[in-house]
Design a protein around this motif. Structure first.
Motif, PDB file in Angstrom:
ATOM      1  N   VAL A 192       0.980  -1.426   0.478  1.00  0.00           N
ATOM      2  CA  VAL A 192       0.309  -0.182  -0.152  1.00  0.00           C
ATOM      3  C   VAL A 192       0.936   1.180  -0.026  1.00  0.00           C
ATOM      4  CG1 VAL A 192      -2.077  -1.391   1.146  1.00  0.00           C
ATOM      5  CG2 VAL A 192      -0.593   0.359   2.927  1.00  0.00           C
ATOM      6  N   GLU A 202       2.454   4.560   1.108  1.00  0.00           N
ATOM      7  CA  GLU A 202       3.579   5.213   2.861  1.00  0.00           C
ATOM      8  C   GLU A 202       2.423   6.073   3.110  1.00  0.00           C
ATOM      9  OE1 GLU A 202       6.382   3.997   3.830  1.00  0.00           O
ATOM     10  OE2 GLU A 202       6.811   2.375   2.384  1.00  0.00           O
ATOM     11  N   ALA A 203       1.849   6.725   2.816  1.00  0.00           N
ATOM     12  CA  ALA A 203       1.111   7.318   4.058  1.00  0.00           C
ATOM     13  C   ALA A 203      -0.049   6.775   4.692  1.00  0.00           C
ATOM     14  CB  ALA A 203       0.191   8.628   2.340  1.00  0.00           C
ATOM     15  N   LYS A 204      -0.379   5.421   3.577  1.00  0.00           N
ATOM     16  CA  LYS A 204      -0.985   4.296   4.122  1.00  0.00           C
ATOM     17  C   LYS A 204      -1.046   3.983   5.154  1.00  0.00           C
ATOM     18  CE  LYS A 204      -5.188   5.635   2.177  1.00  0.00           C
ATOM     19  NZ  LYS A 204      -5.856   6.840   1.845  1.00  0.00           N
ATOM     20  N   LYS A 258       0.231   1.470   8.424  1.00  0.00           N
ATOM     21  CA  LYS A 258      -0.073   1.056   9.452  1.00  0.00           C
ATOM     22  C   LYS A 258       0.658   0.426  10.516  1.00  0.00           C
ATOM     23  CE  LYS A 258      -5.276   1.983   8.334  1.00  0.00           C
ATOM     24  NZ  LYS A 258      -6.523   1.775   8.452  1.00  0.00           N
ATOM     25  N   SER A 309       3.456  -0.721   5.384  1.00  0.00           N
ATOM     26  CA  SER A 309       2.840  -0.721   3.958  1.00  0.00           C
ATOM     27  C   SER A 309       3.126  -1.954   3.772  1.00  0.00           C
ATOM     28  CB  SER A 309       3.930   0.085   3.226  1.00  0.00           C
ATOM     29  OG  SER A 309       5.000  -0.181   2.734  1.00  0.00           O
ATOM     30  N   TYR A 359      -1.065  -5.918   8.811  1.00  0.00           N
ATOM     31  CA  TYR A 359      -0.298  -5.552   8.457  1.00  0.00           C
ATOM     32  C   TYR A 359       0.598  -6.142   8.524  1.00  0.00           C
ATOM     33  CZ  TYR A 359      -2.541  -0.905   6.390  1.00  0.00           C
ATOM     34  OH  TYR A 359      -3.220  -0.305   5.330  1.00  0.00           O
TER      35      TYR A 359
END
Length: 190
Positions: free
Chosen positions: A12, A14-16, A18, A28, A41
């Protein structure tokens, strides 16, 4: 509520990112079941740990990729062979023209030199073409990592119990929202 013990590795943004389900560091990478019933994750380092999961190797996909790479290589070699044959024919024609062209004037020879320069300019992009095909094989090298994994039994059972607990909690919440769940207030006198 059961789901298969087959997880696909996905990335996913990098901003998402967790927290990892194991070590709680931001990650990610996501492992997801084919039917999207379970996902979590995970750090890429955990995927390499033999105590956590084992990669599932899809032999059919590997064979198909090798066959595709072989076909691409054959096409590239055919193109190179055709180019060499064209170059040979051009050289033979030039030799014949030179033999006949000794009677030609100096202007005609300068035109032949210009044509030869143009041929050399056209050959330069052709030489860079194999490097482009080499660049196209580099993403295949990145795909060498396994994408499908099977969790070890302890981690898989943990995922199952977590899903069961979430389902029980959801049902309990829905049940408590029902007005008939609690007893009604007595209407008569005691």
């Amino acid at each position: 509520m059961s789901f298969p013990n087959i997880y696909t590795h996905r990335k996913v943004a990098e901003a998402k990112a967790k927290s990892c389900d194991i070590c709680y560091k931001p990650s990610s990478s996501v492992l997801i079941t084919p039917d999207n019933k379970d996902w979590f994750y995970i750090c890429p380092a955990h995927l390499k740990d033999p105590g956590f999961c084992t990669p599932k190797i899809d032999q059919a996909a590997i064979e198909a990729r090798k066959k595709r790479e072989l076909e691409e290589e054959i096409e590239r070699v055919k193109k190179e062979y055709e180019e060499r044959q064209k170059q040979k024919k051009n050289k033979e024609k030039k030799k014949e023209e030179e033999a006949k062209g000794e009677a030609k004037s100096g202007d005609d020879k300068s035109k032949d030199d210009d044509k030869a320069d143009e041929d050399k300019r056209q050959k330069v992009p052709e030489k860079t073409e194999p490097s482009r095909s080499g660049a196209s094989t580099s993403p295949a090298a990145e795909e060498e990592e396994p994408r499908v994994f099977e969790l070890k039994s302890t981690f898989y059972n943990r995922r199952l119990s977590k899903k069961r607990q979430a389902e029980i909690a959801r049902r309990n919440f829905e049940t408590m929202q029902d007005p008939k769940f609690f007893p009604s207030v007595p209407k008569g006198f005691p």
